[in-house]
Design a protein around this motif. Sequence first.
Motif, PDB file in Angstrom:
ATOM      1  N   ASN B 384     -16.045  29.082  35.326  1.00  0.00           N
ATOM      2  CA  ASN B 384     -15.750  27.687  35.665  1.00  0.00           C
ATOM      3  C   ASN B 384     -16.764  26.749  35.040  1.00  0.00           C
ATOM      4  N   PHE B 385     -18.001  27.209  35.075  1.00  0.00           N
ATOM      5  CA  PHE B 385     -19.074  26.404  34.516  1.00  0.00           C
ATOM      6  C   PHE B 385     -18.867  26.199  33.010  1.00  0.00           C
ATOM      7  N   LEU B 386     -18.488  27.266  32.357  1.00  0.00           N
ATOM      8  CA  LEU B 386     -18.228  27.176  30.919  1.00  0.00           C
ATOM      9  C   LEU B 386     -17.060  26.227  30.650  1.00  0.00           C
ATOM     10  N   ALA B 387     -16.044  26.319  31.492  1.00  0.00           N
ATOM     11  CA  ALA B 387     -14.885  25.428  31.352  1.00  0.00           C
ATOM     12  C   ALA B 387     -15.331  23.970  31.486  1.00  0.00           C
ATOM     13  N   GLN B 388     -16.263  23.724  32.406  1.00  0.00           N
ATOM     14  CA  GLN B 388     -16.782  22.360  32.558  1.00  0.00           C
ATOM     15  C   GLN B 388     -17.443  21.875  31.275  1.00  0.00           C
ATOM     16  N   ARG B 389     -18.184  22.766  30.652  1.00  0.00           N
ATOM     17  CA  ARG B 389     -18.872  22.373  29.417  1.00  0.00           C
ATOM     18  C   ARG B 389     -17.840  21.960  28.348  1.00  0.00           C
ATOM     19  N   TYR B 390     -16.769  22.722  28.253  1.00  0.00           N
ATOM     20  CA  TYR B 390     -15.735  22.370  27.270  1.00  0.00           C
ATOM     21  C   TYR B 390     -15.100  21.036  27.631  1.00  0.00           C
ATOM     22  N   CYS B 391     -14.878  20.813  28.908  1.00  0.00           N
ATOM     23  CA  CYS B 391     -14.275  19.546  29.320  1.00  0.00           C
ATOM     24  C   CYS B 391     -15.198  18.378  29.009  1.00  0.00           C
ATOM     25  N   GLN B 392     -16.485  18.587  29.210  1.00  0.00           N
ATOM     26  CA  GLN B 392     -17.416  17.505  28.904  1.00  0.00           C
ATOM     27  C   GLN B 392     -17.394  17.165  27.422  1.00  0.00           C
ATOM     28  N   GLU B 393     -17.285  18.180  26.598  1.00  0.00           N
ATOM     29  CA  GLU B 393     -17.211  17.918  25.168  1.00  0.00           C
ATOM     30  C   GLU B 393     -15.892  17.193  24.841  1.00  0.00           C
ATOM     31  N   ALA B 394     -14.818  17.580  25.525  1.00  0.00           N
ATOM     32  CA  ALA B 394     -13.534  16.898  25.311  1.00  0.00           C
ATOM     33  C   ALA B 394     -13.683  15.417  25.651  1.00  0.00           C
ATOM     34  N   ILE B 395     -14.359  15.134  26.747  1.00  0.00           N
ATOM     35  CA  ILE B 395     -14.548  13.742  27.176  1.00  0.00           C
ATOM     36  C   ILE B 395     -15.406  12.993  26.160  1.00  0.00           C
ATOM     37  N   ARG B 396     -16.452  13.677  25.701  1.00  0.00           N
ATOM     38  CA  ARG B 396     -17.319  13.040  24.711  1.00  0.00           C
ATOM     39  C   ARG B 396     -16.504  12.635  23.477  1.00  0.00           C
TER      40      ARG B 396
END
Lengths: 383, 422
Positions: B384-396
């Motif tokens: 889940n944590f890794l998924a969050q990191r990908y989402c943050q990059e998507a937002i960026r």
Amino acid sequence: MLPATWSRLTCRALSRQGQRALSLFSSSGPSNWTKVVSDAEKIVGYPTSFMSLRCLLSDELSNVAMHVRKLVGTQHPLLNTARGFVYDSRNNLQMRGLIVLLLSKAAGPSHTASDLLSQDMVSGIYPSQRNLAEITELIHTAFLVHRGVVNLKEWTVSDGPLKDMEFGNKMAVLSGDFLLANACTGLAELNNTKVVELISSAIGDLVQGIYYENSINPENSLNDGVDVASWEEQTFLSNGALLAKSCQAAMELAQHDKESQKLAYKYGKHLSLGHKLNSDLQPFVKSSVGEPLSFSLSAAPVVFHRQIVGQERWHQQLQQVQTQRNQLDYSKLLAAVKSEKGVSTAVDLCSYHSNKALEAIQAFPSSEARSALENIASAVTKF
Amino acid sequence: MAGPWWRQCKRWTTICGNTSLFETLWQSNSRSASFTASSLGRTSTNSRPGNERQSSVTPTETHLKRLHFTSSISRHKSRLLDPKLQTCSCRKIHSDAKLLDPFTLAQRDLKSLYDDIRKELFVSKEELKYVCDYYFDGKGKAIRPMIVVLMARALNIHSNRSGDLLPGQRAIAMISEMIHTASLVHDDVIDGSDKRRGKNTINEMWGERKAILAGDFILSAASMALARIGNITVVKVLSQVIEDLVRGEFMQLGSKENENERFKHYLEKTFKKTASLIANSCKAVSILVNSDPEVHEIAYQYGRNVGIAFQLVDDVLDFTSGANQLGKPSAADLKLGLATGPVLFACQQFPELHAMIMRRFSSKGDVDRAWQYVLQSDGVQQTNFLAQRYCQEAIRQISMLRPSAERDALIRLTEMVLTRDK
């Protein structure tokens, strides 16, 4: 890595030789056809398919090849398909690609294309047309593979372990998809959306044709007889659309006009139908000594026969030729079919399509390539 | 404020041995590898407008309740609840727009989606038509078309146009769903699945032969629709997806011995099987409206990162969601012999899993044991944590576009990806 690649390459080279040698001694398949095809191959330069070679050499497919070995001893159709890559009894391996190349050459360079483009031609064929020929083969092969997927609910002990059959399906789906995906990316690289649409529609036709093949069970007596027109329609989908549309696309790629495209399409269509009739007719026109006789009940002469005699008589005939073990005595059935007009209808239809194909290419300038196309069209009427 | 980040990163660094987290899991798969640890720390300190904070916390809470965390994992709960972890924005998020959820916002462009698809699948043979239409019953989530239409509108506005979709963009939305469905139909045959979205699969209903042909037919129809858009670059971009899908499927056949390679392999497979379609569809709608390659790259990277996050969450749900919620039995991946994120992370705590991964959970009891190990480990949390990191990059990435309701919906969508339970 290198030795592995090398051995596969050699293997393929050998198989091409093997296939030629085989056809020399092969009793099935018209020898005339073999000669016509091998003569034609010389005209188009190198016939070897680089794109299919690339696929065969890919990690993905060599992986499959390794796994297919597990299937030896089972009845999974993928085994036979894989064998078919090496030996094709009728020697029409890559026949479709060859026709596309011959037509490309016969049509020549287009008047609208720049001279610069003409410089890229090898043996009078544009590189994009060569790629198209290979894509056509890839698609054809992909469906040979997908045709070999089996319904697991129909599994019986004699097929081999269920687990192996599942595995065979998995490999068949994956490798067919792999070939199709490569065809898709290859198509996109042709830089012509009309061609992409045309060939994609041919894939759709092919699926419909095969779907139909699957859904009619010739032994199922409830099916109504099929008339000649609907036989042609269905056979076009499963056996003709891909070649017809590829021939048309080859003209489009060289920017030839709509009329040339139409003629190329016609040649491909009629040749395919003629060729299919020819191969369906083989058991009916040849005296095969010593070979166990068998033919499909959906072969053209049988289909026409059923229509001629009507459903009721057909059923009687089927019952009459049934052996005690509930199997069909094919030589008796053959005689029954031969006694009526089914065979001659098919022969006539075969000549008709051969002539139509010949007619279509008369508009192209006389050339070596055109003669080869004429020879191929004539060869389908030789038995 | 960045405390929780650093603690996590440190943990990961130790877990991964001499290779850092970002090298192994992040940069290895990232084309715009600008997401460094320092930028993480900086961006995470940005706070979001108060009215949005509320909305981002609530779904997280409910999500956590659903996860079957063991007591040792729930200690970390507070960390995940920190709203700043959920979303970080590199630019100020457009906060004036009415906050519509992405589904509602996309709805106007998706009303006729399934009708349009069924029209594309025109075929005279009745049964084939029925089989091909089978999954286009309007009951799917249509996540891909939703992302595509939101992205198209956001890009149109970014390119100084009205948001309204171009015909080609509308077609891409449809094609993305068709390609996705065609690959599902084949996957079900490959995996021998009998249930999908709560329905019997096509192979279960009509047999494997017809299922394969139906998949091929849907693909050919998609390919024709694609060609009719008339843009060869777009054709190339989406043909690449078809190739990626198959290569991804092939990648699932093998297991890697080496752990770092295994993670790389897993993420690459995830990209090919799930994210490539979303990334390239986003890129395609961008190509149709804008000629700037940098904009195409933003669209692509958003799709790629959201796509990977989506699949990571999917892999988590395979462990945490009940059978009825996902429409397929849980631990389905383990049963298929597949080691997904939660297992790979768990393996770092429980090396016993290594042998099981290598034999693809084929020995008796492997699936149950692996299941237990995963739940005892923090594999689910780490994934889940890794998924969050990908989402943050998507937002960026998406934040680089001009503000619009659709852009913000795409940002919110990343939260929904993380908190979905089915």
